[in-house]
Design a protein around this motif. Structure first.
Motif, PDB file in Angstrom:
ATOM      1  N   VAL A 296      11.380   3.208  12.079  1.00 31.74           N
ATOM      2  CA  VAL A 296      10.748   3.605  10.817  1.00 31.74           C
ATOM      3  C   VAL A 296       9.872   2.464  10.306  1.00 31.74           C
ATOM      4  O   VAL A 296      10.301   1.317  10.233  1.00 31.74           O
ATOM      5  CB  VAL A 296      11.804   3.970   9.762  1.00 31.74           C
ATOM      6  N   VAL A 297       8.613   2.789  10.003  1.00 29.50           N
ATOM      7  CA  VAL A 297       7.662   1.810   9.449  1.00 29.50           C
ATOM      8  C   VAL A 297       7.071   2.409   8.181  1.00 29.50           C
ATOM      9  O   VAL A 297       6.511   3.509   8.219  1.00 29.50           O
ATOM     10  CB  VAL A 297       6.528   1.481  10.454  1.00 29.50           C
TER      11      VAL A 297
ATOM     12  N   TYR B  70       4.197   5.929  12.954  1.00 33.45           N
ATOM     13  CA  TYR B  70       3.694   6.761  14.047  1.00 33.45           C
ATOM     14  C   TYR B  70       4.598   6.787  15.275  1.00 33.45           C
ATOM     15  O   TYR B  70       4.541   7.717  16.078  1.00 33.45           O
ATOM     16  CB  TYR B  70       2.312   6.254  14.485  1.00 33.45           C
ATOM     17  N   SER B  71       5.444   5.759  15.470  1.00 28.20           N
ATOM     18  CA  SER B  71       6.154   5.618  16.748  1.00 28.20           C
ATOM     19  C   SER B  71       7.249   6.672  16.953  1.00 28.20           C
ATOM     20  O   SER B  71       7.405   7.197  18.059  1.00 28.20           O
ATOM     21  CB  SER B  71       6.743   4.208  16.871  1.00 28.20           C
ATOM     22  N   ILE B  72       8.015   6.994  15.896  1.00 24.97           N
ATOM     23  CA  ILE B  72       9.093   7.996  16.048  1.00 24.97           C
ATOM     24  C   ILE B  72       8.530   9.395  16.329  1.00 24.97           C
ATOM     25  O   ILE B  72       8.986  10.068  17.270  1.00 24.97           O
ATOM     26  CB  ILE B  72      10.017   8.008  14.807  1.00 24.97           C
ATOM     27  N   PRO B  73       7.510   9.886  15.574  1.00 22.14           N
ATOM     28  CA  PRO B  73       6.914  11.188  15.938  1.00 22.14           C
ATOM     29  C   PRO B  73       6.320  11.197  17.347  1.00 22.14           C
ATOM     30  O   PRO B  73       6.406  12.202  18.053  1.00 22.14           O
ATOM     31  CB  PRO B  73       5.821  11.386  14.877  1.00 22.14           C
ATOM     32  N   MET B  74       5.753  10.065  17.769  1.00 22.13           N
ATOM     33  CA  MET B  74       5.177   9.966  19.112  1.00 22.13           C
ATOM     34  C   MET B  74       6.271  10.166  20.175  1.00 22.13           C
ATOM     35  O   MET B  74       6.086  10.914  21.141  1.00 22.13           O
ATOM     36  CB  MET B  74       4.529   8.590  19.274  1.00 22.13           C
ATOM     37  N   PHE B  75       7.413   9.508  19.983  1.00 18.86           N
ATOM     38  CA  PHE B  75       8.517   9.606  20.940  1.00 18.86           C
ATOM     39  C   PHE B  75       9.135  11.003  20.898  1.00 18.86           C
ATOM     40  O   PHE B  75       9.533  11.553  21.934  1.00 18.86           O
ATOM     41  CB  PHE B  75       9.574   8.542  20.629  1.00 18.86           C
TER      42      PHE B  75
ATOM     43  N   GLY C 102       1.625  15.265   9.912  1.00 24.36           N
ATOM     44  CA  GLY C 102       0.674  14.325   9.308  1.00 24.36           C
ATOM     45  C   GLY C 102       1.265  13.547   8.145  1.00 24.36           C
ATOM     46  O   GLY C 102       1.345  12.305   8.197  1.00 24.36           O
ATOM     47  N   PRO C 103       1.723  14.210   7.076  1.00 19.89           N
ATOM     48  CA  PRO C 103       2.345  13.482   5.966  1.00 19.89           C
ATOM     49  C   PRO C 103       3.623  12.727   6.371  1.00 19.89           C
ATOM     50  O   PRO C 103       3.952  11.698   5.787  1.00 19.89           O
ATOM     51  CB  PRO C 103       2.673  14.588   4.958  1.00 19.89           C
ATOM     52  N   LEU C 104       4.344  13.238   7.388  1.00 18.70           N
ATOM     53  CA  LEU C 104       5.564  12.565   7.840  1.00 18.70           C
ATOM     54  C   LEU C 104       5.258  11.173   8.389  1.00 18.70           C
ATOM     55  O   LEU C 104       6.039  10.234   8.186  1.00 18.70           O
ATOM     56  CB  LEU C 104       6.257  13.415   8.914  1.00 18.70           C
ATOM     57  N   THR C 105       4.123  11.033   9.073  1.00 17.56           N
ATOM     58  CA  THR C 105       3.752   9.716   9.623  1.00 17.56           C
ATOM     59  C   THR C 105       3.508   8.698   8.507  1.00 17.56           C
ATOM     60  O   THR C 105       3.656   7.497   8.727  1.00 17.56           O
ATOM     61  CB  THR C 105       2.492   9.820  10.503  1.00 17.56           C
ATOM     62  N   HIS C 106       3.104   9.162   7.313  1.00 17.25           N
ATOM     63  CA  HIS C 106       2.924   8.238   6.189  1.00 17.25           C
ATOM     64  C   HIS C 106       4.259   7.650   5.740  1.00 17.25           C
ATOM     65  O   HIS C 106       4.313   6.536   5.230  1.00 17.25           O
ATOM     66  CB  HIS C 106       2.279   8.953   4.999  1.00 17.25           C
ATOM     67  N   LYS C 107       5.335   8.415   5.946  1.00 14.38           N
ATOM     68  CA  LYS C 107       6.652   7.996   5.453  1.00 14.38           C
ATOM     69  C   LYS C 107       7.438   7.188   6.474  1.00 14.38           C
ATOM     70  O   LYS C 107       8.162   6.266   6.113  1.00 14.38           O
ATOM     71  CB  LYS C 107       7.459   9.230   5.039  1.00 14.38           C
ATOM     72  N   ILE C 108       7.330   7.533   7.759  1.00 14.05           N
ATOM     73  CA  ILE C 108       8.168   6.858   8.773  1.00 14.05           C
ATOM     74  C   ILE C 108       7.358   6.134   9.843  1.00 14.05           C
ATOM     75  O   ILE C 108       7.930   5.542  10.760  1.00 14.05           O
ATOM     76  CB  ILE C 108       9.128   7.865   9.445  1.00 14.05           C
TER      77      ILE C 108
END
Length: 510
Positions: A284-285, A168-173, A160-166
């Motif tokens: 990364v976004v 949503y697309s990289i965790p999704m993949f 959850g907190p990781l998506t704030h930093k990088i």
């Protein structure tokens, strides 16, 4: 050149399309939940057959003898009963010490102990032994099923907190890659420990896919009504996975083999990964807004209420996944495909419920949809143990699936709405909490089901979770009009002003 420019323009429009993002998220949830439920009719029998290679369970399921006989008597025999007090003999002679030890209750399985008066032949003794082993099988099966949810539960606060930093697309993949590996391990695993690892590994992939997918939808669909519709469709993908999984797994296992369903799933997962790579372009976004802290969200009572509804709604079906197929084998002599097909009504009605209550929940009040859903879940759980054939399970399972769909499709968008009005509109952490709530149900349910079936029996286990649903349902009324961020600030300022006024008054009196 013109054709190339047209194609790249079309591709760019696809990448900017909200609908395509919704399709990708729905497919990811579908495949994840297909893998989740494909194992339901496969694992219990597969593990039993590993332990009994010369006496496999398929020899006894839906056979003329097994199907025509009634379940073993549930008359209790005290565990303290001494062998010397037993007067039971069979026409073939005295029982062996091992048979007497089993009959006397030294390996008691609560209310499932057999009545010695009914056991007068080797066939009945064999059936009694198989009954005991099936009851005991519930524990390791439940632990394996729960491992995925436990690992997912531990991974969510990180994802959850990781998506704030990088973004949503990289965790999704990443979720796709892990799921692909997990599916291949399931296909070729031949021992309990290897299958356990595959199930646990799936939990990490599910965490990445679920948290990122829901956060992505909440970000793309800012309007509350549109968000509810989109999440209803995405949860429909989840429902379709749950719908297809058990019958798909049961049929493929019976007629093709254990590896076949998992190899097909891995090929489908590969296609989804290529679609993500092409359309989402994982990169990364960075988030512009300051995200709310996980602590602020976890201590928000309204978010916890909504999350709790998701937990209690899913706990019942989670308890049924490892225990219902074994209960059906034991009481009905149900074959593999029947064990898978019994979840079909629940899955179909869940698909209907999620798509119906995505928009309808917004109109009637999501709190009310969740309240009604929890009450219906309780009644359906109480009806399941009363069934004496697979046909009797259709209506309670259908009602159960529809009601869970009501709760999930109402509370998932409600979590996004609560973040909008009470915190900052950044959604990774709140959907990590939502996924934790979902996993709590699927971790506690299977982990406890084996122990509960052995101690209080299948019926009382379901009655207990039904009572919990009835108790929790009225709390949904508190979500009817949760205070907004501005109202919270006004309340805090008002309290501070009141304190200052009281202090001033006290000084004046002195």
């Amino acid at each position: 050149m013109m054709a190339g420019g047209t194609f790249s323009g079309w591709l760019q429009r696809c990448r900017e399309s909200r609908q395509l993002v919704l399709v990708i998220v729905a497919i990811a949830l579908l495949l994840d939940n297909m893998l989740l439920t494909t194992v339901v009719p496969i694992i219990p029998e597969f593990l039993y057959d590993i332990k009994h290679p010369n006496n496999t369970l398929s020899e006894h399921l839906d056979g003329p003898h097994h199907a025509s006989t009634t379940p073993i008597s549930t008359t209790l025999i005290p565990a303290s009963l001494d062998n010397s007090k037993c007067m039971c003999k069979c026409p073939q002679g005295n029982f062996t010490n091992g048979q007497l030890e089993f009959l006397m209750g030294t390996t008691s399985t609560s209310n499932q102990i057999v009545n010695t008066k009914n056991l007068t032949s080797p066939e009945e003794l064999e059936k009694a032994q198989r009954h005991r082993e099936l009851i005991e099988e519930t524990v390791p099966v439940g632990m394996m099923f729960a491992s995925k949810a436990v690992v997912q539960l531990l991974a969510n606060p990180i994802v959850g907190p990781l998506t704030h930093k990088i973004g949503y697309s990289i965790p999704m993949f990443t979720g796709f890659i892990i799921m692909f590996l997990s599916t291949l391990i399931f296909a070729f695993g031949r021992s309990y420990s290897v299958l356990f690892i595959a199930r646990a590994l799936q939990g990490i992939g599910s965490s990445c896919s679920s948290v990122s997918g829901m956060g992505m939808l909440a970000e793309r669909y800012q309007d509350d009504k549109e968000r509810g519709n989109a999440m209803g469709i995405a949860l429909g993908g989840l429902a379709l996975g749950v719908l297809i999984g058990p019958p798909f797994g049961g049929l493929m296992y019976e007629f093709v083999g254990k590896s076949a369903p998992f190899l097909i799933l891995s090929a489908l997962a590969l296609g989804d990964g290529l679609l993500q790579l092409m359309m989402l372009q994982p990169s990364v976004v960075y988030t512009e807004s300051e995200p709310p802290s996980l602590k602020a969200l976890v201590t928000d009572p309204y978010i916890i209420l909504a999350a709790g509804a998701i937990t209690f709604a899913n706990m019942g079906i989670a308890m049924l996944e490892p225990s219902l197929p074994i209960w059906m084998m034991d009481t009905m002599g149900a074959s593999r495909w029947k064990q898978g097909a019994t979840f079909l009504p629940a899955s179909i009605s869940y698909l209907i419920g999620t798509n119906l209550f995505g928009p309808l929940g917004h109109r009637m009040g999501r709190w009310l949809a969740a309240l009604i859903g929890l009450i219906v879940i309780g009644f359906c759980l109480m009806l399941i143990p009363l069934a004496t054939s697979i046909n009797h399970l259709i209506i309670p399972n259908a009602g159960l699936g529809f009601a869970i769909g009501m709760v999930d499709s109402s509370m998932m968008p409600e979590l996004g709405y609560l973040v909008d009005i009470r915190h900052t509109a950044v959604y990774g952490s709140v959907y990590a909490i939502g996924d934790v709530a979902f996993c709590m149900g699927f971790a506690i349910g299977p982990a406890l089901s084996g122990t509960l079936v052995n101690t209080i029996g299948f019926e009382w286990m379901l009655f207990g979770i039904a009572i919990l649903c009835f108790i929790y349902a009225p709390f949904m009324y508190l979500l009817r009009a949760p205070p907004t961020k501005e109202e919270k600030k006004t309340l805090i300022i008002g309290e501070k002003s009141s304190v200052r006024y009281v202090t001033y008054s006290n000084d004046d009196d002195e």
